[in-house]
Write a protein that holds these residues in place. Structure first.
Motif, PDB file in Angstrom:
ATOM      1  N   VAL A   1       0.833  -1.202   0.000  1.00  0.00           N
ATOM      2  CA  VAL A   1       0.000   0.000   0.000  1.00  0.00           C
ATOM      3  C   VAL A   1       0.873   1.260   0.000  1.00  0.00           C
TER       4      VAL A   1
ATOM      5  N   THR B   1      -7.610  -2.580   8.318  1.00  0.00           N
ATOM      6  CA  THR B   1      -7.157  -3.535   7.306  1.00  0.00           C
ATOM      7  C   THR B   1      -8.058  -3.535   6.060  1.00  0.00           C
ATOM      8  N   LYS B   2      -9.347  -3.274   6.240  1.00  0.00           N
ATOM      9  CA  LYS B   2     -10.252  -3.274   5.088  1.00  0.00           C
ATOM     10  C   LYS B   2     -10.014  -2.069   4.178  1.00  0.00           C
TER      11      LYS B   2
ATOM     12  N   ARG C   1      -6.787  -0.543   4.066  1.00  0.00           N
ATOM     13  CA  ARG C   1      -5.382  -0.567   3.661  1.00  0.00           C
ATOM     14  C   ARG C   1      -5.117  -1.772   2.759  1.00  0.00           C
ATOM     15  N   LYS C   2      -5.724  -1.730   1.583  1.00  0.00           N
ATOM     16  CA  LYS C   2      -5.570  -2.786   0.585  1.00  0.00           C
ATOM     17  C   LYS C   2      -5.073  -2.173  -0.714  1.00  0.00           C
TER      18      LYS C   2
END
Length: 354
Positions: free
Chosen positions: A66, A140-141, A143-144
């Motif tokens: 990312v 996390t959802k 930072r993809k």
């Protein structure tokens, strides 16, 4: 009517924004041979460095994170900014714009777009670091890779939209035959509005967001440092955060004087002279130096970048001891893979993927 030195556009092909109705000719930049050499050095270093950075991020799979997606876009913006040097240098040496109105608009638009894109990429990188450190699991959802690519696309769309005033009003001025911004009446008000517009949107506004992100990161790290020991993942996150912080600091040091001079010039008109011409030239060159420095920072501050640079430059020599250690580590990993349950600490570590 204001007739003074101004720096409305960072790498504008004309260091002055004298209007068409100005009563005097702007002071030319002296020492053309010296400036030509400086332009050549900065251009070669910036072009080769950013080209190398772009190549390794596209070429190697391990570079596709990312953070590196945003760095890739930052390198593209730096590359575009650097490509304006030949046009700026030609205009400086010849004291006129030889490329016509169309290329004047193209060069000015690309120039200001790259400025906006650079700042927006640094802002996204800082927000990404904030999410990674302060909200490592919940973020996390967001930072993809796909999300990062979408935001990167929005950066370029937004940069183009914000650059439209430059596209509309840039022109080859008849009196001086230079590529610059030609404002309608009242010219003073348009000039002041544009300086405030670019300074706030492309520097001071994003800088507030960036500073806020790192302030919250510092608060989080201090509160969490007492409760938790270091893990390999935390050390990795810390290295990435340190790299982003240093890149931002170098950006502020290189661009801060330029935008500060613009704001000061609104309050106190800076008279034209050879000294001020050299001073303005230095401020503009400093912004190009930032684009040259970024690839160097990537190589020094990121192990992945350093290894990738070495591979491309054919100077990477695998170490037998390191290879043996890696083999042993893989064997040990295979031995422990049969454990069905991970501790809560390791579950958290594995969830913090970049």
């Amino acid at each position: 009517m204001r007739d003074n030195c101004t720096l409305e556009n960072g790498s504008s092909t004309q260091l002055y924004s004298a209007s068409d109705n100005s009563s005097s000719t702007p002071t030319p930049m002296p020492f053309n041979n010296v400036t030509l050499i400086i332009y050549a050095i900065v251009f070669i270093m910036g072009f080769l460095g950013n080209t190398l950075a772009i190549y390794v991020m596209i070429r190697y799979a391990k570079m596709k994170t990312v953070t590196n997606i945003y760095i890739l876009n930052l390198a593209v913006a730096d590359e575009l900014y650097i490509l304006g040097i030949p046009f700026l240098g030609t205009n400086s040496v010849l004291s006129y714009w030889p490329y016509g109105v169309f290329f004047c608009k193209v060069c000015m638009t690309v120039d200001i777009m790259s400025q906006f894109a650079s700042t927006f990429c640094l802002t996204l990188m800082s927000i990404d670091r904030f999410l990674a450190v302060v909200y490592p699991i919940r973020s996390t959802k967001w930072r993809k890779l796909q999300v990062a690519k979408v935001f990167s696309g929005l950066v370029w769309v937004g940069s183009f939209v914000f650059a439209l005033p430059v596209t509309i009003f840039s022109d080859v001025q008849e009196k001086f035959n230079t590529c610059n911004l030609s404002w309608p009446e009242p010219q003073d008000m348009w000039s002041i509005a544009f300086i405030l517009y670019t300074s706030i949107l492309s520097f001071f506004g994003p800088l507030v967001v960036i500073c806020l992100c790192y302030l919250l990161i510092v608060i989080k790290v201090r509160s969490a440092g007492v409760r938790a020991g270091r893990t390999r993942r935390r050390r990795s996150e810390r290295k990435v955060t340190r790299m982003v912080v240093i890149i931002v600091l170098v950006f502020v040091l290189c661009w801060g004087p330029f935008f500060t001079a613009n704001i000061v010039n609104l309050v106190q008109v800076i008279p034209e002279s050879t000294t001020t011409a050299v001073f303005f030239f230095t401020l503009v060159i400093l912004t190009y130096v930032n684009s040259c420095a970024n690839p160097v920072l990537y190589g020094f501050l990121s192990d992945n970048f350093k290894q990738s640079f070495q591979k491309v430059l054919c100077c990477h020599k695998p170490n037998a001891a390191v290879a043996a250690d890696n083999t042993g580590a893989r064997q040990n990993a295979n031995k422990v893979n049969h454990h069905p349950v991970l501790t809560q600490e390791w579950q958290t570590v594995f969830m913090l993927s970049v």
